[in-house]
Design an enzyme around this catalytic site. Structure first.
Site, mmCIF file in Angstrom:
data_model
loop_
_atom_site.group_PDB
_atom_site.id
_atom_site.type_symbol
_atom_site.label_atom_id
_atom_site.label_comp_id
_atom_site.label_asym_id
_atom_site.label_seq_id
_atom_site.Cartn_x
_atom_site.Cartn_y
_atom_site.Cartn_z
ATOM 1 C CG ASN A 1 8.629 46.383 42.331
ATOM 2 O OD1 ASN A 1 8.905 47.374 41.660
ATOM 3 N ND2 ASN A 1 8.395 46.449 43.621
ATOM 4 C CE LYS A 2 7.515 50.674 41.209
ATOM 5 N NZ LYS A 2 7.991 52.015 41.089
#
Length: 201
Positions: free
Chosen positions: A7-8
């Site tokens: 999710n970065k």
């Protein structure tokens, strides 16, 4: 250290990158390959013998070549990803600024933000708390949010420290991260904005 979790801002699926002084990076490499004093390429790359030594207790923190290849492609798209996240954050800034008891993130002059998260603080007024807002967004509007992060001193692994950090706990109880990711369309962003205005009305 940079995290490349899924999710970065850019991802390799899992893993990350360490940058810094050469001796610190070398120490991280040593610890990340079980404490072995030479890399696989040093041992086998030029048909050398597989002789090696474990010099310190270490862990397995190496990134597979396949995920590194994903990361190289992601890195090339990083400007596009951050530009889109910045546009989403700017939309939130413009549209949510007037809501009482909703504190928006600020960015210092001269800082270029990656907008991995768009964290807001919700003051517990008018019956609204962080948790009631999160539940309404999910249950009524189908919009998921996140909490970043729980105070470390309240987690089981660190309670033995016996810390008393009231400011940390107060902020943590009010913090909520709104959706902010490159695949969000203008319609998606507006749904979040409209839902928050409805909750505040």
């Amino acid at each position: 250290m940079f995290s490349f979790y899924a999710n970065k801002v850019m991802t390799t699926g899992e893993g990350g990158m360490v940058v810094g002084r050469a001796e610190l990076v070398q120490r991280a490499r040593l610890l990340g390959r079980h404490g072995i004093d030479t890399s696989v390429w040093q041992r086998h790359g030029k048909r050398r013998t597989a002789e090696y030594e474990v010099t310190v207790p270490g862990l397995k923190y190496t990134m597979p070549d396949i995920t590194a290849a994903v990361g190289i492609q992601q890195f090339q798209k990083l400007p596009e990803f951050t530009a889109r996240r910045s546009l989403i954050a700017a939309s939130y800034d413009r549209s949510l600024a007037g809501l009482p008891g909703l504190r928006l993130p600020t960015v210092l002059d001269g800082v270029r933000h990656g907008w991995f998260l768009y964290p807001v603080l919700i003051e517990p007024v008018g019956g609204r708390t962080r948790d009631t807002v999160a539940n309404l967004l999910l249950d009524t509007y189908g919009i998921g949010t996140s909490v970043h992060f729980k105070p470390a001193h309240r987690l089981a692994a660190y309670r033995y420290l016996g810390c008393d950090l009231p400011a940390t706990e107060q902020i943590a109880a009010r913090q909520l991260s709104l959706p902010c990711y490159p695949a969000m369309t203008g319609t998606d962003v507006q749904r979040v904005i409209d839902a928050l205005h409805a909750i505040w009305s």
